[in-house]
Scaffold this active site. Sequence first.
Site, mmCIF file in Angstrom:
data_model
loop_
_atom_site.group_PDB
_atom_site.id
_atom_site.type_symbol
_atom_site.label_atom_id
_atom_site.label_comp_id
_atom_site.label_asym_id
_atom_site.label_seq_id
_atom_site.Cartn_x
_atom_site.Cartn_y
_atom_site.Cartn_z
ATOM 1 N N THR A 71 0.943 -1.171 -0.148
ATOM 2 C CA THR A 71 -0.006 -0.149 -0.009
ATOM 3 C C THR A 71 0.873 1.364 -0.115
ATOM 4 O O THR A 71 2.080 1.345 0.415
ATOM 5 C CB THR A 71 -0.975 -0.112 1.236
ATOM 6 O OG1 THR A 71 -0.102 0.137 2.395
ATOM 7 C CG2 THR A 71 -1.931 -1.147 1.355
ATOM 8 N N ASP A 72 -0.035 2.427 -0.458
ATOM 9 C CA ASP A 72 0.925 3.737 -0.154
ATOM 10 C C ASP A 72 0.423 4.240 1.295
ATOM 11 O O ASP A 72 0.001 3.674 2.113
ATOM 12 C CB ASP A 72 0.268 4.663 -1.504
ATOM 13 C CG ASP A 72 -1.045 4.837 -1.435
ATOM 14 O OD1 ASP A 72 -1.827 4.521 -0.303
ATOM 15 O OD2 ASP A 72 -1.657 4.997 -2.465
ATOM 16 N N SER A 73 0.891 5.573 1.330
ATOM 17 C CA SER A 73 0.676 6.236 2.474
ATOM 18 C C SER A 73 -0.848 6.296 3.098
ATOM 19 O O SER A 73 -1.160 6.335 3.969
ATOM 20 C CB SER A 73 1.295 7.449 2.686
ATOM 21 O OG SER A 73 0.390 8.121 1.590
#
Length: 130
Positions: free
Chosen positions: A25-27
């Site tokens: 995942t990203d932030s």
Amino acid sequence: MTASLDGEIRGGHHHMQVRVYFEDTDSGQIVYHANFLRFMERGRTNYLRLLGTNQRELLKEAQNDAPGFAFVVRSMTIDFLKPEILDDLLEVVTVPEEVRGASIALLQEYRRGDDLLVAARVRVAFISGG
């Protein structure tokens, strides 16, 4: 579904489960778009494996007859329809659409239950000598 890491083939379609981990995942805890390429590669590889193709052996054998033989992604289009998030359990579905002499076109979908999240069309080509 199945306990097999490779997934299963049902009705000519390959089905494989993928869990979304934090590293995917990203932030915002949404799957980073480039990670779908990795998931799709796993789907295609496991599909071939379940069809009885051992890629390592195939590449080893091909080196004698066609030096530089390789599978390459020739083209890909992806539609991102809905986000996948941390801890989602996804199903990657791979469907052969067209087989030619030196390439194959595949539809690959990501589903969460009945929801279609991502759809991709991929053409894989077989090359030798670069």
